[in-house]
Design an enzyme around this catalytic site. Structure first.
Site, PDB file in Angstrom:
ATOM      1  N   GLU A   1      -6.834  18.256   1.794  1.00  0.00           N
ATOM      2  CA  GLU A   1      -7.722  17.117   1.542  1.00  0.00           C
ATOM      3  C   GLU A   1      -6.996  15.795   1.774  1.00  0.00           C
ATOM      4  O   GLU A   1      -7.567  14.838   2.309  1.00  0.00           O
ATOM      5  CB  GLU A   1      -8.260  17.165   0.105  1.00  0.00           C
ATOM      6  CG  GLU A   1      -9.180  18.337  -0.179  1.00  0.00           C
ATOM      7  CD  GLU A   1      -8.428  19.635  -0.392  1.00  0.00           C
ATOM      8  OE1 GLU A   1      -7.175  19.580  -0.505  1.00  0.00           O
ATOM      9  OE2 GLU A   1      -9.084  20.699  -0.434  1.00  0.00           O
TER      10      GLU A   1
ATOM     11  N   GLU B   1       0.663   5.713   0.497  1.00  0.00           N
ATOM     12  CA  GLU B   1      -0.082   6.943   0.765  1.00  0.00           C
ATOM     13  C   GLU B   1       0.584   8.048  -0.044  1.00  0.00           C
ATOM     14  O   GLU B   1       1.810   8.044  -0.219  1.00  0.00           O
ATOM     15  CB  GLU B   1      -0.097   7.284   2.248  1.00  0.00           C
ATOM     16  CG  GLU B   1      -0.821   6.267   3.122  1.00  0.00           C
ATOM     17  CD  GLU B   1      -2.296   6.108   2.804  1.00  0.00           C
ATOM     18  OE1 GLU B   1      -2.876   7.020   2.175  1.00  0.00           O
ATOM     19  OE2 GLU B   1      -2.871   5.074   3.177  1.00  0.00           O
TER      20      GLU B   1
ATOM     21  N   HIS C   1      -6.157   6.528   7.162  1.00  0.00           N
ATOM     22  CA  HIS C   1      -5.399   5.666   6.257  1.00  0.00           C
ATOM     23  C   HIS C   1      -3.941   5.646   6.704  1.00  0.00           C
ATOM     24  O   HIS C   1      -3.299   6.690   6.847  1.00  0.00           O
ATOM     25  CB  HIS C   1      -5.503   6.189   4.820  1.00  0.00           C
ATOM     26  CG  HIS C   1      -6.840   5.933   4.207  1.00  0.00           C
ATOM     27  ND1 HIS C   1      -7.046   4.986   3.229  1.00  0.00           N
ATOM     28  CD2 HIS C   1      -8.045   6.487   4.440  1.00  0.00           C
ATOM     29  CE1 HIS C   1      -8.321   4.985   2.885  1.00  0.00           C
ATOM     30  NE2 HIS C   1      -8.946   5.892   3.615  1.00  0.00           N
TER      31      HIS C   1
ATOM     32  N   ASP D   1      -2.885  -0.737   6.879  1.00  0.00           N
ATOM     33  CA  ASP D   1      -3.726  -1.155   5.764  1.00  0.00           C
ATOM     34  C   ASP D   1      -3.226  -2.454   5.131  1.00  0.00           C
ATOM     35  O   ASP D   1      -4.023  -3.319   4.753  1.00  0.00           O
ATOM     36  CB  ASP D   1      -3.801  -0.049   4.710  1.00  0.00           C
ATOM     37  CG  ASP D   1      -4.730   1.080   5.124  1.00  0.00           C
ATOM     38  OD1 ASP D   1      -5.318   0.996   6.221  1.00  0.00           O
ATOM     39  OD2 ASP D   1      -4.862   2.052   4.366  1.00  0.00           O
TER      40      ASP D   1
ATOM     41  N   ASP E   1       0.851  -1.186   0.000  1.00  0.00           N
ATOM     42  CA  ASP E   1       0.000   0.000   0.000  1.00  0.00           C
ATOM     43  C   ASP E   1       0.887   1.236   0.000  1.00  0.00           C
ATOM     44  O   ASP E   1       2.024   1.212   0.506  1.00  0.00           O
ATOM     45  CB  ASP E   1      -0.926   0.020   1.227  1.00  0.00           C
ATOM     46  CG  ASP E   1      -1.927   1.156   1.160  1.00  0.00           C
ATOM     47  OD1 ASP E   1      -2.501   1.388   0.077  1.00  0.00           O
ATOM     48  OD2 ASP E   1      -2.140   1.845   2.179  1.00  0.00           O
TER      49      ASP E   1
END
Length: 235
Positions: A53, A10, A151, A156, A8
């Site tokens: 965001e 980010e 997250h 994750d 994963d």
């Protein structure tokens, strides 16, 4: 022996073509679908501001990441861990696209798409028309994701590894033919054969309950069992 990585990332946004960058990479190693305990995790200086965001999604600001290694400095360690084995990711084209963009900036080639396993597509085939986010799949399979308040790539991938196991048929870790010495030993649950037999505890209705039941049956019109009782015996 089958080795797989669950990965994963980010990022600062949704599109590396517009300048968004990777700020966290995590991967865990599975052998025959069993987590081995080996993992890779790295926070990265994205070399740019992180939009508000994106901060709301993963909680990382640029100030928090200043001083962390830049991607070119961690690329080789990451590639060494990933090796040449299949890479599972949820919405894998997103993660592969970002890593390919970072690898290109670092003067390296892209990841081989043959290695890409998209767990999101697997879930859509298994559960068409249903929500198939990581959170939705955790709830569906009874996987505890209560710690996932934001997250986080490392958390994750640990959750996704459990989801991937279920998507692949829920194979029990104890049945995996893992041969590496660092594979975690399966938990063995034993049942005591000398267990005292249960004492039957029949539930007997009261006279009032029987009367209420008879009154209810009397209100039914042509119940199915009366037709069955009136039918001639077979043969």
């Amino acid at each position: 022996m089958s080795r797989t990585l669950v990965l994963d990332t980010e990022t600062t946004g949704f599109d590396p073509a517009t300048g968004d960058r990777v700020l966290e990479v995590a991967a865990v190693e599975l052998v025959n679908l069993v987590p081995t305990g080996r993992f890779y995790h790295q926070l990265i200086d994205p070399e740019r501001e992180v939009p508000e965001e994106a901060v709301k999604v993963h909680g990382f600001t640029w100030d928090m990441l200043r001083g962390k290694p830049k991607f070119p400095a961690i690329a080789q360690d990451m590639l060494d861990f990933l090796g040449d084995d299949p890479i599972v990711a949820h919405n894998a084209p997103f993660d592969f696209g970002f890593l390919d963009a970072e690898l290109k900036l670092a003067g390296r080639g892209p990841l081989d798409r043959v290695r890409m396993v998209d767990s999101l597509q697997l879930a859509k085939k298994r559960f068409p028309g249903l929500p198939n986010s990581l959170d939705a799949l955790c709830r569906r399979y009874g996987i505890d994701n209560s710690m996932r308040t934001a997250h986080n790539a490392l958390l994750d991938v640990q959750l996704l590894a459990q989801v991937y196991l279920e998507l692949m048929g829920g194979k029990q870790p104890g049945l995996a033919l893992a041969t590496r010495s660092n594979v975690a030993a399966p938990v063995v649950i034993t049942v005591d054969s000398d267990v005292t037999a249960r004492v039957p505890r029949p539930i007997l209705p009261t006279e009032d309950e029987l009367a209420a039941h008879r009154a209810f049956l009397g209100k039914l019109k042509e119940p199915l069992w009366t037709a069955l009782e009136a039918a001639p015996p077979p043969g």
